[in-house]
Structure formats: C-alpha cells, structure tokens
Design a protein around this motif. Structure first.
Motif, PDB file in Angstrom:
ATOM      1  N   SER A 192       3.290   2.825   8.235  1.00  0.00           N
ATOM      2  CA  SER A 192       3.227   1.476   7.629  1.00  0.00           C
ATOM      3  C   SER A 192       4.481   1.153   6.747  1.00  0.00           C
ATOM      4  O   SER A 192       5.725   2.378   6.092  1.00  0.00           O
ATOM      5  CB  SER A 192       2.476   1.866   6.133  1.00  0.00           C
ATOM      6  OG  SER A 192       2.518   0.974   5.469  1.00  0.00           O
ATOM      7  N   GLY A 193       5.124  -0.256   7.312  1.00  0.00           N
ATOM      8  CA  GLY A 193       7.187  -0.512   6.882  1.00  0.00           C
ATOM      9  C   GLY A 193       6.682  -0.126   5.414  1.00  0.00           C
ATOM     10  O   GLY A 193       7.584  -0.013   5.215  1.00  0.00           O
ATOM     11  N   HIS A 194       5.829  -0.750   5.014  1.00  0.00           N
ATOM     12  CA  HIS A 194       6.992  -0.840   3.347  1.00  0.00           C
ATOM     13  C   HIS A 194       6.653   0.933   2.559  1.00  0.00           C
ATOM     14  O   HIS A 194       6.367   0.918   0.955  1.00  0.00           O
ATOM     15  CB  HIS A 194       5.261  -1.574   1.952  1.00  0.00           C
ATOM     16  CG  HIS A 194       3.803  -1.485   2.058  1.00  0.00           C
ATOM     17  ND1 HIS A 194       3.747  -1.141   1.604  1.00  0.00           N
ATOM     18  CD2 HIS A 194       3.133  -1.474   2.789  1.00  0.00           C
ATOM     19  CE1 HIS A 194       2.784  -0.498   1.378  1.00  0.00           C
ATOM     20  NE2 HIS A 194       2.234  -0.700   1.553  1.00  0.00           N
ATOM     21  N   LYS A 195       5.948   1.744   3.464  1.00  0.00           N
ATOM     22  CA  LYS A 195       6.676   2.542   2.939  1.00  0.00           C
ATOM     23  C   LYS A 195       8.031   3.254   3.776  1.00  0.00           C
ATOM     24  O   LYS A 195       7.587   4.491   2.475  1.00  0.00           O
ATOM     25  CB  LYS A 195       4.735   4.132   2.789  1.00  0.00           C
ATOM     26  CG  LYS A 195       3.877   3.599   2.750  1.00  0.00           C
ATOM     27  CD  LYS A 195       3.666   2.896   1.184  1.00  0.00           C
ATOM     28  CE  LYS A 195       1.598   2.545   1.048  1.00  0.00           C
ATOM     29  NZ  LYS A 195       1.515   3.095   0.206  1.00  0.00           N
ATOM     30  N   MET A 196       8.539   2.991   4.040  1.00  0.00           N
ATOM     31  CA  MET A 196       9.258   3.420   4.719  1.00  0.00           C
ATOM     32  C   MET A 196      10.484   2.048   4.441  1.00  0.00           C
ATOM     33  O   MET A 196      11.022   2.855   5.438  1.00  0.00           O
ATOM     34  CB  MET A 196       9.690   4.264   5.835  1.00  0.00           C
ATOM     35  CG  MET A 196       8.404   3.466   7.346  1.00  0.00           C
ATOM     36  SD  MET A 196       7.548   4.390   8.222  1.00  0.00           S
ATOM     37  CE  MET A 196       9.083   4.098   9.389  1.00  0.00           C
ATOM     38  N   TYR A 197      10.648   1.593   3.651  1.00  0.00           N
ATOM     39  CA  TYR A 197      12.209   1.331   3.067  1.00  0.00           C
ATOM     40  C   TYR A 197      11.896  -0.322   3.883  1.00  0.00           C
ATOM     41  O   TYR A 197      12.917  -0.905   4.304  1.00  0.00           O
ATOM     42  CB  TYR A 197      13.442   1.288   2.827  1.00  0.00           C
ATOM     43  CG  TYR A 197      12.965   2.658   2.101  1.00  0.00           C
ATOM     44  CD1 TYR A 197      12.765   2.417   0.799  1.00  0.00           C
ATOM     45  CD2 TYR A 197      12.379   3.734   2.717  1.00  0.00           C
ATOM     46  CE1 TYR A 197      13.030   3.840  -0.626  1.00  0.00           C
ATOM     47  CE2 TYR A 197      13.104   4.917   1.658  1.00  0.00           C
ATOM     48  CZ  TYR A 197      12.844   4.929   0.336  1.00  0.00           C
ATOM     49  OH  TYR A 197      12.527   5.718  -0.367  1.00  0.00           O
ATOM     50  N   GLY A 198      10.583  -0.441   5.056  1.00  0.00           N
ATOM     51  CA  GLY A 198      10.791  -1.977   5.712  1.00  0.00           C
ATOM     52  C   GLY A 198       9.720  -3.063   4.989  1.00  0.00           C
ATOM     53  O   GLY A 198       9.447  -2.494   3.579  1.00  0.00           O
ATOM     54  N   PRO A 199       9.573  -4.043   5.512  1.00  0.00           N
ATOM     55  CA  PRO A 199       9.064  -4.740   4.850  1.00  0.00           C
ATOM     56  C   PRO A 199       7.233  -4.548   5.295  1.00  0.00           C
ATOM     57  O   PRO A 199       7.067  -3.534   5.309  1.00  0.00           O
ATOM     58  CB  PRO A 199       9.214  -6.021   5.670  1.00  0.00           C
ATOM     59  CG  PRO A 199       9.726  -5.219   7.059  1.00  0.00           C
ATOM     60  CD  PRO A 199       9.912  -4.779   6.951  1.00  0.00           C
ATOM     61  N   LYS A 200       6.908  -5.637   3.305  1.00  0.00           N
ATOM     62  CA  LYS A 200       4.920  -5.730   3.682  1.00  0.00           C
ATOM     63  C   LYS A 200       4.686  -6.302   5.242  1.00  0.00           C
ATOM     64  O   LYS A 200       5.359  -7.174   5.287  1.00  0.00           O
ATOM     65  CB  LYS A 200       4.584  -5.845   2.096  1.00  0.00           C
ATOM     66  CG  LYS A 200       5.324  -5.379   0.874  1.00  0.00           C
ATOM     67  CD  LYS A 200       5.024  -5.232  -0.245  1.00  0.00           C
ATOM     68  CE  LYS A 200       5.402  -4.614  -1.544  1.00  0.00           C
ATOM     69  NZ  LYS A 200       6.990  -4.173  -1.194  1.00  0.00           N
ATOM     70  N   GLY A 201       3.117  -6.162   5.609  1.00  0.00           N
ATOM     71  CA  GLY A 201       2.960  -6.885   6.191  1.00  0.00           C
ATOM     72  C   GLY A 201       3.221  -6.598   8.347  1.00  0.00           C
ATOM     73  O   GLY A 201       2.570  -6.836   8.127  1.00  0.00           O
ATOM     74  N   ILE A 202       3.617  -5.200   7.831  1.00  0.00           N
ATOM     75  CA  ILE A 202       3.756  -4.509   9.192  1.00  0.00           C
ATOM     76  C   ILE A 202       3.595  -3.281   9.213  1.00  0.00           C
ATOM     77  O   ILE A 202       3.629  -2.204   8.048  1.00  0.00           O
ATOM     78  CB  ILE A 202       4.953  -5.064   9.305  1.00  0.00           C
ATOM     79  CG1 ILE A 202       5.223  -4.201  11.156  1.00  0.00           C
ATOM     80  CG2 ILE A 202       5.866  -4.316   8.975  1.00  0.00           C
ATOM     81  CD1 ILE A 202       5.379  -5.177  12.420  1.00  0.00           C
ATOM     82  N   GLY A 203       2.766  -2.739   9.981  1.00  0.00           N
ATOM     83  CA  GLY A 203       2.646  -0.683  10.539  1.00  0.00           C
ATOM     84  C   GLY A 203       2.048  -0.992  12.116  1.00  0.00           C
ATOM     85  O   GLY A 203       2.526  -1.858  12.561  1.00  0.00           O
ATOM     86  N   ALA A 204       1.599   0.030  11.993  1.00  0.00           N
ATOM     87  CA  ALA A 204       2.506   0.821  13.696  1.00  0.00           C
ATOM     88  C   ALA A 204       1.022   1.731  13.753  1.00  0.00           C
ATOM     89  O   ALA A 204       1.004   2.705  13.140  1.00  0.00           O
ATOM     90  CB  ALA A 204       3.688   0.574  14.377  1.00  0.00           C
ATOM     91  N   LEU A 205       0.471   1.648  15.196  1.00  0.00           N
ATOM     92  CA  LEU A 205      -0.384   2.522  15.540  1.00  0.00           C
ATOM     93  C   LEU A 205      -0.153   3.414  16.793  1.00  0.00           C
ATOM     94  O   LEU A 205       0.170   2.423  18.243  1.00  0.00           O
ATOM     95  CB  LEU A 205      -2.042   1.738  15.788  1.00  0.00           C
ATOM     96  CG  LEU A 205      -2.981   3.203  16.038  1.00  0.00           C
ATOM     97  CD1 LEU A 205      -2.760   3.673  14.909  1.00  0.00           C
ATOM     98  CD2 LEU A 205      -4.268   1.992  17.020  1.00  0.00           C
ATOM     99  N   PHE A 206       0.315   4.575  16.388  1.00  0.00           N
ATOM    100  CA  PHE A 206       0.941   5.211  17.997  1.00  0.00           C
ATOM    101  C   PHE A 206      -0.408   5.251  19.020  1.00  0.00           C
ATOM    102  O   PHE A 206      -1.599   6.314  18.420  1.00  0.00           O
ATOM    103  CB  PHE A 206       1.229   6.142  17.607  1.00  0.00           C
ATOM    104  CG  PHE A 206       1.344   7.391  19.088  1.00  0.00           C
ATOM    105  CD1 PHE A 206       2.143   7.147  20.136  1.00  0.00           C
ATOM    106  CD2 PHE A 206       0.562   8.525  18.785  1.00  0.00           C
ATOM    107  CE1 PHE A 206       2.040   8.192  20.461  1.00  0.00           C
ATOM    108  CE2 PHE A 206       0.420   9.429  20.181  1.00  0.00           C
ATOM    109  CZ  PHE A 206       1.630   9.843  20.937  1.00  0.00           C
ATOM    110  N   VAL A 207      -0.602   5.083  19.643  1.00  0.00           N
ATOM    111  CA  VAL A 207      -1.906   5.873  20.572  1.00  0.00           C
ATOM    112  C   VAL A 207      -1.203   6.244  21.896  1.00  0.00           C
ATOM    113  O   VAL A 207      -0.595   5.972  22.734  1.00  0.00           O
ATOM    114  CB  VAL A 207      -2.740   4.492  21.111  1.00  0.00           C
ATOM    115  CG1 VAL A 207      -3.840   4.973  21.570  1.00  0.00           C
ATOM    116  CG2 VAL A 207      -2.851   3.128  20.351  1.00  0.00           C
TER     117      VAL A 207
END
Ligand code: PMP
Length: 404
Positions: A220-235
């Motif tokens: 999740s972006g907002h737990k790593m000093y990035g913006p809120k409202g974005i995350g990623a799923l690695f598949v």
C-alpha cells in the motif's frame, strides 16, 4: 519540472513542513506523510502530463511511459518483474482481489479449503468471511503469545482440497513478523497458493518475492511515504493470466483490474519505492535504536508495562504496550494535544470491541483495553522520542494515582 519543486521539503529528508503546532506523530503504522520528493514527482502528472495512459495520442503516451516506469520501480523494490504488478486503489482492494480471484480459480479446480490466521487485517478477515458464506471452508491458524504462527500447525491444517494460504507478513497492531519464507516453502511443497499481506513489511524489512517464493503479495502506497489511494498486488507470472477481475469494466491492468490507471498516484508509489531502495536499510537501524531508547527510558520513568508480541521478530519501529491499570482510550485522550498514538488499527477504530489481534495473542479484555500502539517512522527524531516518553509516562503515573 523544476517549477513544481518544494525545496523546503527536500532540505529535511522529504519532510514537507515542520509540524510545530501539532502533537508529535507516532502512528506511522496507520499512515505515513507523503514524502516531499514523492509529491514533487507526482505534481506534473496532475497538471501538464495529465493524459489518460490508455489513450494513444501524445498525452496518453507520456502518461503511459510514466506508469510503466512506476511499475518497474515497484517491481524492483520487491524483486518482481513489472508484468507481475497490478495497481489497485490500495491494500484493501489488493487483498480482496487476490483472495476472491484466487478463490474462484480454485473452486474451478475443486479446491474449497482456505487457510489464514486470526490476526489478519480486516480486509483479509472480512473477505474470508464472505468466502465462507459462498462455499468455502476456512481454517484459522492460532498464534502464540509471541504473535507467531506454528509451522507444524500449518502443515497439519493443509488438506487435499486446500487451495490457498494467506498470512500477514508483519502485523499492523503488534508489529510481529511471520516466518514468510518457511510458510511459502510449505505451501509450495503441498501445491497450495500463498498470499501475504505485506503492507507493514515492505520498505521496513527486506521483502523479495523471488527469495520468499510467494505467489501473491499486497502493498500500500500510504504506508511507505507514498500517496493514499494506491496500492499494488504482486501476482507471480505463472498465475497472473489465470486470474479474473472482481469488478468489471475495461481491460486495464492485464484485464484483471479495470478502471483508468491514476498516473500521478502510480508515479508517487514508484518514487516512494525508489527512495526506499536507497534508504530503507539505514532507516531500519535508526528506527531500531529509537525504539530501544524509547523502551529503556520508559522502563525507568514508568515501570509496570508489557510489550506485546515477540521483541525479536518485530518491525524496527513498532511497539504495542499494555500499561498496568490504565485505560488506553482515556490515556490517548489525555495526551492527544501532545502525542498522537492509537489503540490499534485505524480501520477498526470506530469499533468498541477490544482488538481481535490482542485477544488472539492471549491478552484478556482488560489488558487489551490498556494497550496502545506506538509506531515510529522516517520523520521521527530522537528529541521527539525523548519528549514522547516524558508525555506518556507523566500521564500514566498520573492516571494510576487517580485510579487508586
Ligand atoms: N493490511 C494491513 C496490514 C494494513 O495495515 C492496512 C492499513 N491499515 C491495510 C491492509 C489496508 O490498506 P489500505 O488503507 O491501503 O486499504
């Protein structure tokens, strides 16, 4: 691009402003401020380079280039290939997508048994609850007092119809890190998919999907000093083309996650990952020392507390502390103008129930209700830590006197 630069932020390792009038922030597990370097990288994509990355004209091509680079950076941070990264609106969506889409696939293969733990984030637990109402049997692994799952239990719980295991990499309330590599290896041996919610782990401890051999991983972006409202799923490559979307629309994100990809947010997440690649190792050591300083001072200023969960298998900047004879909610309110800490997950903060994580590690309700979460991060200073101990211990000592 220079015209968008927030120079004042860059001088202070990405801190956008001094929060002088605000309480000291020690709730980094709940969210992190966006780093000024991240914000700088994002701004042009709101204003000049605003094209839809799915358009074929020049505006679209520019945006697509930025999304591509961002995807590569996210992939690089976790040791993945860029075609294994799906952008989502955050970790809640990534967890839902991962579990629901895999569940559908597994049902087609006749596998309807899934395994998780009782200390997952709500976005995982609630998805499993939904799946249990829709033809799946769910087993919940117990954790020890230390907050760790037992690998022998996992082995025993896997059956011939088990399709997937999902275990949180590092817990958001107690900060305890699970043995992800060993879990993944057991799953691989038994031909079971393995998903991990690594929201709290990525950027704080080394996370490499190839080394860990996980099939799916959420961040999740907002737990790593990035913006809120974005995350990623690695598949993983072998799985990505087998997954189906859980919401319907266009064919963006390999046809698995429809909707216009938010270029500025992707760029921000990519930039946040780049910063972590160069800074996270040193930062982990710094946070570890701050945590030790905090604990040793707290011990001398206000004895009578317990740190919950393993101290060894723990994120460097995380603490869950139960204070004898103190109501945590009252404590937090008493100090709220000076120090911002929480009782646990912000996602369950409206609930009056004691934390499910604390109950799972064996705390009784009274102790769970005397527990606070304190989490340090990139902008936490030694002065803040010293000040925080003073504020907290004065309040605890005072409250104990009053109760008596
Ligand atoms: N998983 C964990 C472990 C979390 O800590 C959080 C955020 N509290 C989430 C998932 C949900 O993340 P998001 O806010 O990006 O949906």
């Amino acid at each position: 691009m220079e015209e968008w630069d927030f120079d004042f932020g860059l001088k202070n390792r990405g801190r956008i402003m001094e929060l002088k009038e605000k309480p000291i922030y020690m709730d980094y597990s709940s969210t992190t401020p966006t780093d000024a370097r991240v914000l700088n990288a994002m701004i042009p994509y709101f204003v000049n380079d605003f094209g839809n990355p799915h358009s074929s004209h020049l505006y679209g091509v520019e945006a697509l280039k930025a999304v591509k680079l961002a995807r590569e950076r996210v992939a690089e941070l976790i040791g993945a290939a860029s075609e294994e990264i799906i952008f989502t609106s955050g970790a809640t969506e990534a967890n839902n997508l991962s579990l629901r889409s895999c569940a559908e696939l597994l049902l087609r293969q006749g596998k309807n048994h899934l395994i998780t733990t009782g200390i997952e984030h709500k976005s995982v637990l609630e998805t499993f609850k939904y799946l249990s109402r829709n033809g799946f049997e769910i087993s919940y692994l117990k954790v020890s007092e230390e907050g760790l799952i037992n690998l022998a239990d996992l082995k025993k719980t896997i059956k011939s119809n088990t399709g997937m295991v999902s275990v949180i990499a590092a817990n958001n309330e107690i900060g305890v890190i699970q043995p992800i590599e060993q879990i993944a290896s057991i799953c691989k041996e038994r031909n079971v998919l393995f998903h991990t919610d690594a929201v709290q782990a990525v950027g704080k401890i080394p996370v490499n999907v190839r080394k860990l051999e996980v099939d799916l991983l959420t961040l999740s972006g907002h737990k790593m000093y990035g913006p809120k409202g974005i995350g990623a799923l690695f598949v993983s490559r072998k799985l990505i083309y087998k997954l189906k979307p859980i919401i319907f629309g266009g064919d963006q994100e390999f046809g698995i996650r429809p909707g216009t990809v938010p270029t500025p947010l992707c760029v921000g997440l990519g930039e946040a990952c780049m910063i972590l690649m160069s800074e996270s190792e040193e930062e982990a050591e710094r946070l570890y020392s701050l945590r030790n300083l905090f604990l040793s001072r707290l011990k001398s200023y206000c004895p009578g507390f317990k740190v919950n969960g393993s101290l060894k298998e723990r994120l460097p900047g995380s603490l869950s502390i139960s204070f004898d004879g103190v109501d945590a909610e009252a404590l937090i309110i008493t100090i709220k103008n000076k120090l911002a800490i929480s009782t646990g997950s912000a996602c369950t903060s409206t609930s009056i129930e004691p934390s499910h994580v604390l109950l799972e590690i064996g705390l009784d309700e009274e102790i769970a209700e005397s527990t606070v979460r304190i989490t340090f991060g990139r902008f936490t200073t030694q002065t803040e830590v010293e000040e925080a101990v003073n504020i907290l211990s004065a309040a605890v000592v005072n409250m104990r006197k009053l109760y008596r």
